[in-house]
Design an enzyme around this catalytic site. Structure first.
Site, PDB file in Angstrom:
ATOM      1  N   ARG A   1     -14.838 -18.986  60.167  1.00  0.00           N
ATOM      2  CA  ARG A   1     -13.870 -18.512  61.177  1.00  0.00           C
ATOM      3  C   ARG A   1     -12.942 -17.423  60.652  1.00  0.00           C
ATOM      4  O   ARG A   1     -11.884 -17.163  61.207  1.00  0.00           O
ATOM      5  CB  ARG A   1     -13.044 -19.667  61.743  1.00  0.00           C
ATOM      6  CG  ARG A   1     -13.897 -20.711  62.425  1.00  0.00           C
ATOM      7  CD  ARG A   1     -13.182 -21.343  63.596  1.00  0.00           C
ATOM      8  NE  ARG A   1     -14.112 -22.171  64.343  1.00  0.00           N
ATOM      9  CZ  ARG A   1     -14.354 -23.438  64.069  1.00  0.00           C
ATOM     10  NH1 ARG A   1     -13.734 -24.034  63.076  1.00  0.00           N
ATOM     11  NH2 ARG A   1     -15.201 -24.111  64.799  1.00  0.00           N
TER      12      ARG A   1
ATOM     13  N   LYS B   1     -12.547  -2.078  63.219  1.00  0.00           N
ATOM     14  CA  LYS B   1     -13.679  -2.332  64.122  1.00  0.00           C
ATOM     15  C   LYS B   1     -14.858  -2.808  63.296  1.00  0.00           C
ATOM     16  O   LYS B   1     -15.202  -2.199  62.284  1.00  0.00           O
ATOM     17  CB  LYS B   1     -14.077  -1.060  64.859  1.00  0.00           C
ATOM     18  CG  LYS B   1     -13.182  -0.716  66.027  1.00  0.00           C
ATOM     19  CD  LYS B   1     -13.774   0.454  66.798  1.00  0.00           C
ATOM     20  CE  LYS B   1     -12.911   0.818  67.984  1.00  0.00           C
ATOM     21  NZ  LYS B   1     -13.433   2.014  68.675  1.00  0.00           N
TER      22      LYS B   1
ATOM     23  N   GLU C   1     -17.924  14.097  61.555  1.00  0.00           N
ATOM     24  CA  GLU C   1     -16.771  13.248  61.944  1.00  0.00           C
ATOM     25  C   GLU C   1     -15.460  13.929  61.552  1.00  0.00           C
ATOM     26  O   GLU C   1     -14.444  13.760  62.210  1.00  0.00           O
ATOM     27  CB  GLU C   1     -16.833  11.864  61.279  1.00  0.00           C
ATOM     28  CG  GLU C   1     -17.831  10.884  61.889  1.00  0.00           C
ATOM     29  CD  GLU C   1     -17.339  10.174  63.160  1.00  0.00           C
ATOM     30  OE1 GLU C   1     -16.218  10.423  63.642  1.00  0.00           O
ATOM     31  OE2 GLU C   1     -18.123   9.353  63.684  1.00  0.00           O
TER      32      GLU C   1
ATOM     33  N   LYS D   1      -6.477   9.046  61.192  1.00  0.00           N
ATOM     34  CA  LYS D   1      -7.064   7.775  61.647  1.00  0.00           C
ATOM     35  C   LYS D   1      -6.022   6.657  61.542  1.00  0.00           C
ATOM     36  O   LYS D   1      -5.874   5.830  62.456  1.00  0.00           O
ATOM     37  CB  LYS D   1      -8.307   7.445  60.814  1.00  0.00           C
ATOM     38  CG  LYS D   1      -8.963   6.133  61.168  1.00  0.00           C
ATOM     39  CD  LYS D   1     -10.062   6.255  62.194  1.00  0.00           C
ATOM     40  CE  LYS D   1     -10.438   4.907  62.781  1.00  0.00           C
ATOM     41  NZ  LYS D   1     -11.830   4.611  62.839  1.00  0.00           N
TER      42      LYS D   1
ATOM     43  N   HIS E   1     -23.707   8.121  71.204  1.00  0.00           N
ATOM     44  CA  HIS E   1     -24.226   6.739  71.187  1.00  0.00           C
ATOM     45  C   HIS E   1     -25.492   6.632  72.025  1.00  0.00           C
ATOM     46  O   HIS E   1     -26.440   5.924  71.662  1.00  0.00           O
ATOM     47  CB  HIS E   1     -23.186   5.765  71.743  1.00  0.00           C
ATOM     48  CG  HIS E   1     -22.105   5.422  70.757  1.00  0.00           C
ATOM     49  ND1 HIS E   1     -21.063   4.582  71.066  1.00  0.00           N
ATOM     50  CD2 HIS E   1     -21.897   5.800  69.481  1.00  0.00           C
ATOM     51  CE1 HIS E   1     -20.269   4.457  70.018  1.00  0.00           C
ATOM     52  NE2 HIS E   1     -20.751   5.197  69.047  1.00  0.00           N
TER      53      HIS E   1
ATOM     54  N   HIS F   1     -25.520   8.667  62.397  1.00  0.00           N
ATOM     55  CA  HIS F   1     -24.444   8.567  63.394  1.00  0.00           C
ATOM     56  C   HIS F   1     -23.686   9.898  63.539  1.00  0.00           C
ATOM     57  O   HIS F   1     -23.435  10.370  64.648  1.00  0.00           O
ATOM     58  CB  HIS F   1     -23.493   7.427  63.003  1.00  0.00           C
ATOM     59  CG  HIS F   1     -22.295   7.335  63.888  1.00  0.00           C
ATOM     60  ND1 HIS F   1     -22.386   7.062  65.238  1.00  0.00           N
ATOM     61  CD2 HIS F   1     -20.969   7.512  63.638  1.00  0.00           C
ATOM     62  CE1 HIS F   1     -21.167   7.069  65.771  1.00  0.00           C
ATOM     63  NE2 HIS F   1     -20.296   7.340  64.815  1.00  0.00           N
TER      64      HIS F   1
HETATM   65  N1  GLY Z   1     -14.696   5.022  65.106  1.00  0.00           N
HETATM   66  C1  GLY Z   1     -13.811   5.050  66.202  1.00  0.00           C
HETATM   67  C2  GLY Z   1     -12.690   4.071  66.068  1.00  0.00           C
HETATM   68  O1  GLY Z   1     -12.493   3.513  65.004  1.00  0.00           O
HETATM   69  O2  GLY Z   1     -11.999   3.844  67.005  1.00  0.00           O
END
Ligand code: GLY
Length: 357
Positions: free
Chosen positions: A117, A139, A181, A223, A248, A261
């Site tokens: 968990r 993510k 990217e 980011k 995608h 990617h």
């Molecule tokens: N790779 C896009 C994000 O992390 O939102």
């Protein structure tokens, strides 16, 4: 060394960009950590494993390999690895280090989030794409036949250890895929980064340390800022999807085997630039500038045999499509984007045609 705080409701942590950081990895393991599981691929371990092994010094750690490759980013390998963790003494005090490219970061993070968990994960990205994007922001997930990253979690890492020196052994194609990217990041939020990519392509392609450190640092800064403002992609974080919606679709349509990617993102950015210009959001001049920079860091592998209509159909099953409305991130100028939905399907098809060349 540059350190960028990521502040989310789930956790606050640092993404650190530092040459040699892998060899000091143990400094980032919290006291009381039990067994450490390094999740990697055989390929990454062969090229970069010695650095991390030195970094873990006296920490007891177990090595687990994933198959590698976007087409292997599925649930099944995780069940095998979780069983292996139990057999090798994993428990709730265990910690995962996801050591590899974007696929390893996503799968290692997912494994950590569901093992007993949830145990902590440290992200140690070894490709440019993972260093500037995938490893930061929590993510995690795997693909389904039906689409990319359709099963996953938000599981923020304890730390992100970014060693630009790890890129020294990265194959040229992977490096260029990561640069797409970085171009994305410049277009959505950093004119200086975009200009640097436009003006210093020789240094960037030669992986001159100063150029590489700058482009990683600036991308990570952005980011971290975006994720800190919007962990769950309710608003601002959507801008990170520039080029991803159609990208995608291309990956799913080609079985995740034909394009990396970043290459699919390059394709998606070309389509988005077409959409932005033809809807009047973007000037012709900025559109040419963006397309030229994408071209400079190419090539994207040949696109023969891909039907625009098939990609359009794929768009509707992307998880970024909400209640049937496809959202597109469109540049309005270099360094700024907007999110639009409800675009005419014929226009989207024309954009795909244009990107297919
Ligand atoms: N790779 C896009 C994000 O992390 O939102």
């Amino acid at each position: 060394m540059s350190t960028f705080p990521v502040q989310t409701p789930q956790r606050t942590y640092c993404a650190t960009v530092e040459r040699g950081i892998l060899e000091r990895a143990s400094a980032h393991l919290p006291a009381g950590t039990g067994k450490v599981f390094v999740v990697s691929t055989e390929d990454v371990w062969r090229h970069q494993g010695a650095r991390l092994r030195r970094g873990l010094e006296s920490f007891r750690h177990e090595l687990l390999f994933l198959p590698g490759g976007e087409d292997q980013k599925r649930l099944a390998p995780l069940e095998i690895l979780a069983g292996e963790m139990v057999r090798r003494g994993g428990d709730r005090s265990s910690l995962v280090i996801a050591f590899g490219g974007g696929v390893v970061n996503d799968m290692g993070g997912f494994l950590a989030s569901i093992f007993m968990r949830g145990v902590p994960v440290i992200q140690a990205p070894t490709t440019l794409l993972a260093q500037v994007d995938a490893a930061i922001g929590g993510k995690t997930g795997v693909n389904l036949v039906e689409g990319k990253n359709l099963v996953g979690t938000f599981h923020q890492p304890l730390a992100v250890l970014i060693d630009p020196a790890a890129l020294d052994t990265l194959p040229e194609r992977e490096y260029r895929a990561g640069l797409f990217e970085v171009i994305k990041t410049g277009v959505i939020r950093s004119q200086p980064l975009f200009r640097m990519l436009a003006d210093q392509s020789e240094q960037v392609l030669a992986r001159a340390p100063e150029a590489v450190d700058y482009l990683i640092g600036e991308s990570v800064r952005i980011k971290a800022e975006v994720v800190s403002a919007d962990e769950r992609e309710g608003g601002l974080r959507r801008i990170l999807n520039f080029g991803h919606t159609i990208g995608h679709a291309l990956e799913a349509e080609t079985g995740y085997r034909r394009f990396l990617h970043g290459e699919a993102v390059a394709f998606g950015m070309r389509a988005a630039v077409y959409l932005a210009e033809s809807t009047g959001y973007l000037s012709a001049e900025d559109s040419v500038d963006i397309l030229e920079v994408i071209e400079r860091y190419g090539p994207v592998p040949p696109l023969e045999g891909i039907a625009a209509e098939a990609l359009l159909r794929r768009l509707t099953s992307d998880k970024k499509t909400v209640q049937g409305r496809i959202h597109f991130v469109l540049p309005v100028r270099i360094g700024e984007v907007t999110v639009v939905s409800g675009l005419d399907e014929r226009l989207v098809l024309a954009a795909i045609w244009s990107a297919l060349g």
